[in-house]
Write an enzyme that holds these catalytic residues in place. Structure first.
Site, PDB file in Angstrom:
ATOM      1  N   TYR A  99      -1.804   5.639  -4.426  1.00 56.56           N
ATOM      2  CA  TYR A  99      -2.866   6.631  -4.294  1.00 56.56           C
ATOM      3  C   TYR A  99      -2.355   7.912  -4.932  1.00 56.56           C
ATOM      4  O   TYR A  99      -1.304   8.426  -4.532  1.00 56.56           O
ATOM      5  CB  TYR A  99      -3.204   6.887  -2.818  1.00 56.56           C
ATOM      6  CG  TYR A  99      -4.240   5.949  -2.239  1.00 56.56           C
ATOM      7  CD1 TYR A  99      -5.477   5.805  -2.858  1.00 56.56           C
ATOM      8  CD2 TYR A  99      -3.995   5.231  -1.082  1.00 56.56           C
ATOM      9  CE1 TYR A  99      -6.437   4.953  -2.334  1.00 56.56           C
ATOM     10  CE2 TYR A  99      -4.956   4.381  -0.549  1.00 56.56           C
ATOM     11  CZ  TYR A  99      -6.171   4.250  -1.180  1.00 56.56           C
ATOM     12  OH  TYR A  99      -7.134   3.411  -0.669  1.00 56.56           O
TER      13      TYR A  99
ATOM     14  N   SER B  80       0.828  -1.212   0.000  1.00 55.46           N
ATOM     15  CA  SER B  80       0.000   0.000   0.000  1.00 55.46           C
ATOM     16  C   SER B  80       0.864   1.264   0.000  1.00 55.46           C
ATOM     17  O   SER B  80       1.926   1.298   0.633  1.00 55.46           O
ATOM     18  CB  SER B  80      -0.886   0.001   1.251  1.00 55.46           C
ATOM     19  OG  SER B  80      -1.492   1.258   1.433  1.00 55.46           O
TER      20      SER B  80
ATOM     21  N   THR C  10      -5.198   2.915  -7.259  1.00 55.94           N
ATOM     22  CA  THR C  10      -6.536   2.781  -6.672  1.00 55.94           C
ATOM     23  C   THR C  10      -7.344   4.033  -7.005  1.00 55.94           C
ATOM     24  O   THR C  10      -6.951   5.149  -6.672  1.00 55.94           O
ATOM     25  CB  THR C  10      -6.433   2.575  -5.149  1.00 55.94           C
ATOM     26  OG1 THR C  10      -5.702   1.361  -4.929  1.00 55.94           O
ATOM     27  CG2 THR C  10      -7.806   2.456  -4.510  1.00 55.94           C
TER      28      THR C  10
ATOM     29  N   HIS D 257     -13.472  -1.972  -2.838  1.00 56.65           N
ATOM     30  CA  HIS D 257     -12.651  -1.610  -1.689  1.00 56.65           C
ATOM     31  C   HIS D 257     -13.105  -2.395  -0.443  1.00 56.65           C
ATOM     32  O   HIS D 257     -13.054  -1.892   0.677  1.00 56.65           O
ATOM     33  CB  HIS D 257     -12.728  -0.099  -1.442  1.00 56.65           C
ATOM     34  CG  HIS D 257     -11.428   0.527  -1.004  1.00 56.65           C
ATOM     35  ND1 HIS D 257     -10.641   1.290  -1.822  1.00 56.65           N
ATOM     36  CD2 HIS D 257     -10.790   0.517   0.190  1.00 56.65           C
ATOM     37  CE1 HIS D 257      -9.581   1.716  -1.153  1.00 56.65           C
ATOM     38  NE2 HIS D 257      -9.647   1.267   0.081  1.00 56.65           N
TER      39      HIS D 257
ATOM     40  N   LYS E  36      -7.423  -0.170  -9.899  1.00 54.20           N
ATOM     41  CA  LYS E  36      -8.176  -0.917  -8.874  1.00 54.20           C
ATOM     42  C   LYS E  36      -9.373  -0.087  -8.421  1.00 54.20           C
ATOM     43  O   LYS E  36      -9.217   1.083  -8.055  1.00 54.20           O
ATOM     44  CB  LYS E  36      -7.261  -1.206  -7.678  1.00 54.20           C
ATOM     45  CG  LYS E  36      -7.959  -1.802  -6.466  1.00 54.20           C
ATOM     46  CD  LYS E  36      -6.949  -2.187  -5.404  1.00 54.20           C
ATOM     47  CE  LYS E  36      -7.587  -2.821  -4.188  1.00 54.20           C
ATOM     48  NZ  LYS E  36      -8.122  -1.845  -3.236  1.00 54.20           N
TER      49      LYS E  36
HETATM   50  C1  LIG Z   1      -7.618  -2.414   6.819  1.00 49.21           C
HETATM   51  C2  LIG Z   1      -7.702  -2.215   5.319  1.00 49.21           C
HETATM   52  C3  LIG Z   1      -6.898  -1.266   4.726  1.00 49.21           C
HETATM   53  C4  LIG Z   1      -6.944  -1.110   3.332  1.00 49.21           C
HETATM   54  N1  LIG Z   1      -6.063  -0.244   2.750  1.00 49.21           N
HETATM   55  C5  LIG Z   1      -6.053  -0.128   1.408  1.00 49.21           C
HETATM   56  C6  LIG Z   1      -5.079   0.691   0.772  1.00 49.21           C
HETATM   57  O1  LIG Z   1      -4.212   1.270   1.401  1.00 49.21           O
HETATM   58  N2  LIG Z   1      -5.137   0.793  -0.579  1.00 49.21           N
HETATM   59  C7  LIG Z   1      -6.088   0.134  -1.327  1.00 49.21           C
HETATM   60  O2  LIG Z   1      -6.108   0.254  -2.551  1.00 49.21           O
HETATM   61  N3  LIG Z   1      -6.997  -0.666  -0.746  1.00 49.21           N
HETATM   62  C8  LIG Z   1      -6.998  -0.825   0.591  1.00 49.21           C
HETATM   63  N4  LIG Z   1      -7.891  -1.676   1.172  1.00 49.21           N
HETATM   64  C9  LIG Z   1      -8.836  -2.455   0.335  1.00 49.21           C
HETATM   65  C10 LIG Z   1      -8.223  -3.805  -0.076  1.00 49.21           C
HETATM   66  O3  LIG Z   1      -7.161  -3.618  -0.979  1.00 49.21           O
HETATM   67  C11 LIG Z   1      -9.236  -4.717  -0.771  1.00 49.21           C
HETATM   68  O4  LIG Z   1      -9.849  -4.034  -1.846  1.00 49.21           O
HETATM   69  C12 LIG Z   1     -10.323  -5.271   0.163  1.00 49.21           C
HETATM   70  O5  LIG Z   1      -9.823  -5.491   1.466  1.00 49.21           O
HETATM   71  C13 LIG Z   1     -10.856  -6.577  -0.419  1.00 49.21           C
HETATM   72  O6  LIG Z   1     -11.885  -7.094   0.337  1.00 49.21           O
HETATM   73  P1  LIG Z   1     -11.710  -8.235   1.457  1.00 49.21           P
HETATM   74  O7  LIG Z   1     -11.106  -7.570   2.648  1.00 49.21           O
HETATM   75  O8  LIG Z   1     -13.121  -8.679   1.680  1.00 49.21           O
HETATM   76  O9  LIG Z   1     -10.839  -9.337   0.901  1.00 49.21           O
HETATM   77  C14 LIG Z   1      -7.837  -1.871   2.557  1.00 49.21           C
HETATM   78  C15 LIG Z   1      -8.640  -2.837   3.172  1.00 49.21           C
HETATM   79  C16 LIG Z   1      -8.572  -3.028   4.543  1.00 49.21           C
HETATM   80  C17 LIG Z   1      -9.420  -4.101   5.169  1.00 49.21           C
HETATM   81  C1  LIG Z   2      -5.200   4.880   4.727  1.00 55.00           C
HETATM   82  C2  LIG Z   2      -6.442   4.512   3.937  1.00 55.00           C
HETATM   83  C3  LIG Z   2      -6.722   5.523   2.862  1.00 55.00           C
HETATM   84  C4  LIG Z   2      -6.263   3.134   3.395  1.00 55.00           C
HETATM   85  C5  LIG Z   2      -7.505   2.549   2.785  1.00 55.00           C
HETATM   86  O1  LIG Z   2      -7.607   2.493   1.591  1.00 55.00           O
HETATM   87  C6  LIG Z   2      -8.564   1.981   3.605  1.00 55.00           C
HETATM   88  O2  LIG Z   2      -8.536   2.106   4.844  1.00 55.00           O
HETATM   89  O3  LIG Z   2      -9.490   1.364   3.041  1.00 55.00           O
END
Ligand SMILES: Cc1cc2nc3c(=O)[nH]c(=O)nc-3n(C[C@H](O)[C@H](O)[C@H](O)COP(=O)(O)O)c2cc1C
Ligand SMILES: CC(C)CC(=O)C(=O)O
Length: 369
Positions: A138, A115, A164, A262, A238
């Site tokens: 990002y 990330s 993303t 997401h 994404k």
């Molecule tokens: C705690 C957390 C932080 C995330 N941070 C990011 C991130 O920094 N960048 C991003 O593109 N997606 C982020 N996501 C989304 C994930 O990349 C992904 O799309 C999502 O978790 C998929 O669903 P799932 O958790 O049901 O497998 C985050 C998801 C979670 C749970």
């Molecule tokens: C720090 C956040 C922007 C990361 C993210 O994509 C999320 O928490 O879903």
């Protein structure tokens, strides 16, 4: 790296890690990791949509010499078609953070999408593992900074850039608010060191939260063409949820698309990703690989995603729970279990190779109308 990581007895599948993680994490960390936007409708729908799909069991298929799950994806070789989705701030789950995750991913033959908001710099993660790393970008209000960050990831050895595009704002995070979690309680985003502060969403009573300037610098389609020119790495978008945006992404030069909502964290009431995947795959028509994430917890989910048009999938929360419970060993174990389940699902639907997984494995009975 701590040597005290141990997989608890009785963990037999990815959902088991979730139960253990809940007992270990603080209420605020749990709300951030497990939580979703608003009422959590999309979060739940991501799962229930997989559960509503049935498979056609097939018998007596031949599993000869070239049977297997290996995938070459945009220059990255995976032992099976699963990557770890970008998740911010792994130190919330484990003191060894993204290095622990990357070691676990490499041990299982998978790859990690790092990330933009990781706790560990991509150079340090790359130094700790030979496993494949992709970098999630990002787009920042400072575009020169953004382009330099993409170039930095490339120099560090990232093999693809994942932009993303679905979160110009982070969404209505009621779970986090109720638990007292604030973005300020996340650690420093090391890749954003040196970035001058941008506009903040700010809403004195009677004024707009977003439309008085905050969104003016938000990413737009023109940014994709610019990024395409900045890096030689494969560029994936994404957060695509419609055939129209998928078509535009391909036209703007994307080398891959990740169908994602997401994980239900940004706009609640979006459909499940597995519901929109077939239409997007039809629109893309094989021009670039289509990946999908959201709600994947079982090997049968991976099989269903591939049957409905995905080339590979990503998992998010499940590996973070495994990381919280057992560090790198947990991540490797979670991936190993998912691979074993996926292989069983392939075998029992008569698929010897990834190329054999087609829409014919999906049962089209009255229950799937
Ligand atoms: C705690 C957390 C932080 C995330 N941070 C990011 C991130 O920094 N960048 C991003 O593109 N997606 C982020 N996501 C989304 C994930 O990349 C992904 O799309 C999502 O978790 C998929 O669903 P799932 O958790 O049901 O497998 C985050 C998801 C979670 C749970
Ligand atoms: C720090 C956040 C922007 C990361 C993210 O994509 C999320 O928490 O879903």
């Amino acid at each position: 790296m701590s040597s005290a990581y141990a997989i608890p007895p009785g963990v037999t599948c990815l959902p088991d890690y979730e139960d253990h993680a809940r007992a270990l994490l603080s209420r605020a960390a749990w709300a951030y990791i497990a939580g979703a936007a608003a009422d959590g409708l999309t979060l739940r729908r991501n799962r229930s949509a997989y559960d509503a799909i049935s498979l056609n069991g097939r018998v007596l298929a031949a599993f000869g010499g070239d049977a297997g799950t290996r995938l070459d994806l945009l220059g990255t070789t995976l032992a099976f078609p699963v990557l770890l989705a970008p998740v911010a701030h792994h130190r919330l789950a484990c003191a060894d953070g993204e290095i622990a995750t990357a070691i676990g991913a490499a041990a299982a033959g998978s790859g990690l999408v790092v990330s933009t908001e990781s706790d560990t710099a991509i150079e340090d993660i790359a130094a700790a593992t030979a496993g494949p790393l992709w970098f999630q970008l990002y787009i920042q209000h400072d575009r020169a900074f953004t382009h330099a960050l993409a170039a930095r990831a490339e120099r560090a050895g990232a093999r693809a850039i994942v932009v993303t595009v679905d979160a110009p704002v982070s969404g209505v995070r009621n779970d986090e608010q109720r638990a007292g979690f604030t973005p300020g309680s996340l650690g420093e985003a090391v890749h954003l060191r040196g970035l001058k502060p941008g506009p903040v969403a700010h809403a004195p009573l009677g004024s707009s939260l977003l439309f008085d300037g905050f969104l003016a610098g938000a990413p737009r389609w023109e940014d994709i063409a610019r990024l395409r020119a900045v890096t030689r790495l494969p560029l994936l978008l994404k957060g695509i949820m419609t055939p129209e945006d998928a078509e535009r992404a391909v036209r703007e030069g994307a080398d891959g698309i990740i169908v994602s909502n997401h994980g239900g964290r940004v706009l609640d009431t979006l459909p499940a990703t597995i519901e929109v995947l077939p239409g997007i795959a039809r629109a893309v028509a094989g021009r670039v690989p289509v990946l999908v994430d959201g709600g994947i917890r079982r090997g049968t989910d991976v099989l269903k995603a591939l049957a409905l048009g995905a080339t590979a999938v990503l998992v998010g929360r499940p590996y973070v729970f495994a990381l919280a419970v057992a560090g790198p060993a947990g991540v490797a174990h979670a991936l190993h279990m998912l691979r074993a389940e996926f292989e069983m699902a392939m075998a029992l639907t008569g698929c010897a190779r990834l190329a054999d997984i087609g829409s014919n494995v999906i049962h089209r009975g009255p229950s799937c109308n």
